[in-house]
Every structure is written in structure tokens, then in C-alpha cells.
Design a protein around this motif. Structure first.
Motif, PDB file in Angstrom:
ATOM      1  N   ILE A 190       0.857  -1.142   0.065  1.00 26.29           N
ATOM      2  CA  ILE A 190       0.142  -0.020  -0.065  1.00 26.29           C
ATOM      3  C   ILE A 190       0.802   1.224   0.007  1.00 26.29           C
ATOM      4  N   THR A 191       0.606   2.030  -0.921  1.00 24.67           N
ATOM      5  CA  THR A 191       1.630   3.180  -1.087  1.00 24.67           C
ATOM      6  C   THR A 191       1.007   4.620  -1.149  1.00 24.67           C
ATOM      7  N   ASP A 192       1.363   5.666  -0.694  1.00 22.03           N
ATOM      8  CA  ASP A 192       0.814   6.913  -0.827  1.00 22.03           C
ATOM      9  C   ASP A 192       1.353   7.512  -2.173  1.00 22.03           C
ATOM     10  N   MET A 193       0.578   8.251  -2.909  1.00 19.28           N
ATOM     11  CA  MET A 193       1.089   8.700  -4.081  1.00 19.28           C
ATOM     12  C   MET A 193       2.099  10.061  -4.001  1.00 19.28           C
ATOM     13  N   LYS A 194       1.591  10.862  -3.127  1.00 24.36           N
ATOM     14  CA  LYS A 194       2.259  11.953  -3.204  1.00 24.36           C
ATOM     15  C   LYS A 194       3.293  11.873  -2.125  1.00 24.36           C
ATOM     16  N   MET A 195       4.853  11.764  -2.214  1.00 22.18           N
ATOM     17  CA  MET A 195       5.899  11.765  -1.295  1.00 22.18           C
ATOM     18  C   MET A 195       6.759  12.432  -1.910  1.00 22.18           C
ATOM     19  N   PRO A 196       7.876  13.143  -0.939  1.00 18.35           N
ATOM     20  CA  PRO A 196       9.094  13.686  -1.399  1.00 18.35           C
ATOM     21  C   PRO A 196       9.968  12.680  -1.907  1.00 18.35           C
ATOM     22  N   GLY A 197      10.802  13.092  -3.086  1.00 14.58           N
ATOM     23  CA  GLY A 197      11.746  12.221  -3.730  1.00 14.58           C
ATOM     24  C   GLY A 197      11.092  11.395  -4.685  1.00 14.58           C
ATOM     25  N   MET A 198      11.011  10.143  -4.420  1.00 11.00           N
ATOM     26  CA  MET A 198      10.265   9.182  -5.220  1.00 11.00           C
ATOM     27  C   MET A 198       8.980   9.252  -4.716  1.00 11.00           C
ATOM     28  N   ASP A 199       7.846   9.471  -5.719  1.00 11.37           N
ATOM     29  CA  ASP A 199       6.513   9.260  -5.323  1.00 11.37           C
ATOM     30  C   ASP A 199       6.007   8.084  -5.630  1.00 11.37           C
ATOM     31  N   GLY A 200       4.719   7.809  -5.117  1.00 14.39           N
ATOM     32  CA  GLY A 200       4.177   6.595  -5.349  1.00 14.39           C
ATOM     33  C   GLY A 200       3.923   5.975  -6.432  1.00 14.39           C
ATOM     34  N   MET A 201       3.818   6.712  -7.876  1.00 17.21           N
ATOM     35  CA  MET A 201       3.763   6.183  -8.968  1.00 17.21           C
ATOM     36  C   MET A 201       5.082   5.398  -9.467  1.00 17.21           C
ATOM     37  N   ALA A 202       6.258   6.111  -9.070  1.00 16.80           N
ATOM     38  CA  ALA A 202       7.418   5.528  -9.495  1.00 16.80           C
ATOM     39  C   ALA A 202       7.775   4.521  -8.645  1.00 16.80           C
ATOM     40  N   LEU A 203       7.319   4.349  -7.341  1.00 18.17           N
ATOM     41  CA  LEU A 203       7.422   2.947  -6.575  1.00 18.17           C
ATOM     42  C   LEU A 203       6.784   1.984  -6.936  1.00 18.17           C
ATOM     43  N   PHE A 204       5.425   2.365  -7.564  1.00 16.21           N
ATOM     44  CA  PHE A 204       4.491   1.207  -8.044  1.00 16.21           C
ATOM     45  C   PHE A 204       5.450   0.506  -9.384  1.00 16.21           C
ATOM     46  N   GLU A 205       5.837   1.420 -10.296  1.00 12.94           N
ATOM     47  CA  GLU A 205       6.432   1.018 -11.533  1.00 12.94           C
ATOM     48  C   GLU A 205       7.616   0.257 -11.429  1.00 12.94           C
ATOM     49  N   ALA A 237      -4.651  11.774  -0.779  1.00 13.04           N
ATOM     50  CA  ALA A 237      -5.582  12.722  -0.532  1.00 13.04           C
ATOM     51  C   ALA A 237      -5.781  13.609  -1.621  1.00 13.04           C
ATOM     52  N   TYR A 238      -4.845  13.811  -2.419  1.00 14.73           N
ATOM     53  CA  TYR A 238      -4.733  14.772  -3.632  1.00 14.73           C
ATOM     54  C   TYR A 238      -5.168  14.158  -5.155  1.00 14.73           C
ATOM     55  N   GLY A 239      -5.680  13.001  -5.109  1.00 16.92           N
ATOM     56  CA  GLY A 239      -5.896  12.108  -6.531  1.00 16.92           C
ATOM     57  C   GLY A 239      -6.897  12.860  -7.144  1.00 16.92           C
ATOM     58  N   THR A 240      -6.975  12.718  -8.421  1.00 16.15           N
ATOM     59  CA  THR A 240      -7.965  12.677  -9.445  1.00 16.15           C
ATOM     60  C   THR A 240      -8.204  11.515 -10.082  1.00 16.15           C
ATOM     61  N   GLN A 241      -9.562  11.649 -10.752  1.00 17.13           N
ATOM     62  CA  GLN A 241     -10.093  10.416 -11.377  1.00 17.13           C
ATOM     63  C   GLN A 241      -8.935  10.149 -12.452  1.00 17.13           C
ATOM     64  N   GLU A 242      -8.200  10.817 -13.210  1.00 18.11           N
ATOM     65  CA  GLU A 242      -7.100  10.690 -14.454  1.00 18.11           C
ATOM     66  C   GLU A 242      -6.055   9.952 -13.394  1.00 18.11           C
ATOM     67  N   LYS A 243      -5.596  10.316 -12.380  1.00 18.62           N
ATOM     68  CA  LYS A 243      -4.320   9.575 -11.858  1.00 18.62           C
ATOM     69  C   LYS A 243      -4.757   8.214 -11.530  1.00 18.62           C
ATOM     70  N   ALA A 244      -5.958   8.139 -11.082  1.00 16.93           N
ATOM     71  CA  ALA A 244      -6.520   6.603 -10.534  1.00 16.93           C
ATOM     72  C   ALA A 244      -6.482   5.720 -11.738  1.00 16.93           C
ATOM     73  N   LEU A 245      -7.142   6.508 -12.670  1.00 11.57           N
ATOM     74  CA  LEU A 245      -7.390   5.718 -14.167  1.00 11.57           C
ATOM     75  C   LEU A 245      -5.859   5.265 -14.668  1.00 11.57           C
ATOM     76  N   GLU A 246      -4.915   6.082 -14.639  1.00 12.05           N
ATOM     77  CA  GLU A 246      -3.642   6.023 -15.245  1.00 12.05           C
ATOM     78  C   GLU A 246      -2.812   4.818 -14.440  1.00 12.05           C
ATOM     79  N   ALA A 247      -3.207   4.835 -13.082  1.00 11.60           N
ATOM     80  CA  ALA A 247      -2.499   3.755 -12.221  1.00 11.60           C
ATOM     81  C   ALA A 247      -3.044   2.466 -12.230  1.00 11.60           C
ATOM     82  N   MET A 248      -4.339   2.538 -12.451  1.00 12.96           N
ATOM     83  CA  MET A 248      -4.979   1.156 -12.892  1.00 12.96           C
ATOM     84  C   MET A 248      -4.438   0.709 -14.185  1.00 12.96           C
ATOM     85  N   LYS A 249      -4.550   1.516 -15.153  1.00 13.98           N
ATOM     86  CA  LYS A 249      -4.033   0.941 -16.408  1.00 13.98           C
ATOM     87  C   LYS A 249      -2.669   0.286 -16.493  1.00 13.98           C
TER      88      LYS A 249
END
Length: 163
Positions: free
Chosen positions: A50-65, A81-93
Motif C-alpha cells: 500500500i503506497t501513498d501517491m504523493k511523497m517527497p523524492g520518489m513518488d508513489g507512481m515511481a515506486l509502483f512502477e 488525498a490529492y488524487g484525481t480520477q485521471e491519476k487513478a485511471l492511469e495507475a489502474m491502466k
């Protein structure tokens, strides 16, 4: 007992989520940065991240990848806490297991984690059983060393891919 990694730069979230999941019977490991989380992924056998998306340095998306590249079946749940539908869709894709918006209901969170862990267990069980079947049902396991049987095996291998 399933092992869950939680990565979030907010220490309060780490404590709350660790307590919540520990009460559910999970073994919880935490990291306050994506880099530390990545180290844990490489060192320990995990059942979900489980990872937060917004973090200093490497963000959650980079960690996921990074995780997804080496461990494509390991379920990663994104939260923000700052997500958008687009970010969620991008992560799921890209293959994230799920995307949760903070604040969330504890029951919803627990359900999502259980679903991810169960899915991962099924994937691993499927992989194991597939390997067992392949090992059991190979020509090398069929008794028949004569020249005639070897010709039959060769014929079977030739026609097997055809319709």
C-alpha cells in the motif's frame, strides 16, 4: 500470516494503518519513503503493498512502477488525498490493484486489502499448480524408450500446435 508493506511519508497514517491491519491479523511492515519501501520489497516476501501517491523524492507512481517491473503479480494499492480520477485511471491502466482516496472508511480499506491478498494467493497457487502439471505430464515421464515410441513422441510434438 500475510505480510503487508505500507509506504507513506506521514507517520500518523503509518501508525493508524499499521494498527488497523495488525488487528486484522496481518504482519505489517512500514516505510516512510518510497526508497525504503523499495528496499523492503527486495528483502522480504510480501503479499501486498500500500503506497501513498504523493511523497517527497520518489513518488508513489515511481515506486509502483519499480515494484511492478520486478514483481508484476504483487498487488500494489495506491492511496492519496490529492488524487484525481485521471491519476487513478492511469495507475489502474499501468497495473495497480486498486486506488483509494483519503480519507477512506476503515471497512472499505480492509476489504480492499483482503481482496488484494486473496487475489495474490490465487495467482501464486495457480502458478504452482501449472508448474506441477507441466512437470508431471511431460514426454519424459511416459515410459517408452523404443524407436517406435520415440517416433510417436516426435509426431505428437509436431502436430500439437496445429488445430
Amino acid at each position: 500470516m500475510e505480510n503487508i508493506l505500507i509506504v507513506d511519508d506521514e507517520k500518523n497514517y503509518l501508525l493508524v494503518l499499521e494498527d488497523l491491519l495488525t488487528e486484522e491479523g496481518y504482519n505489517v511492515v512500514t516505510a516512510d519513503s518510497a526508497r525504503k519501501g523499495l528496499e523492503i520489497v527486495e528483502q522480504q516476501e510480501l503479499d501486498a503493498v500500500i503506497t501513498d501517491m504523493k511523497m517527497p523524492g520518489m513518488d508513489g507512481m515511481a515506486l509502483f512502477e519499480s515494484i511492478h517491473q520486478k514483481h508484476p503479480d504483487l498487488p500494489v494499492i495506491m492511496m492519496t488525498a490529492y488524487g484525481t480520477q485521471e491519476k487513478a485511471l492511469e495507475a489502474m491502466k499501468k497495473g495497480a490493484f486498486d486506488y483509494i482516496f483519503k480519507p477512506f472508511e476503515n471497512e472499505q480499506f480492509k476489504f480492499t486489502i483482503r481482496k488484494a491478498v486473496d487475489h495474490y494467493n490465487l495467482v501464486r497457487q495457480n502458478r504452482y499448480l501449472t508448474q506441477e502439471l507441466r512437470g508431471r505430464y511431460q514426454f519424459s515421464n511416459i515410459i517408452g524408450k523404443s524407436a517406435a515410441m520415440q517416433r510417436i513422441f516426435q509426431l505428437i510434438e509436431k502436430v500439437a500446435p496445429s488445430k
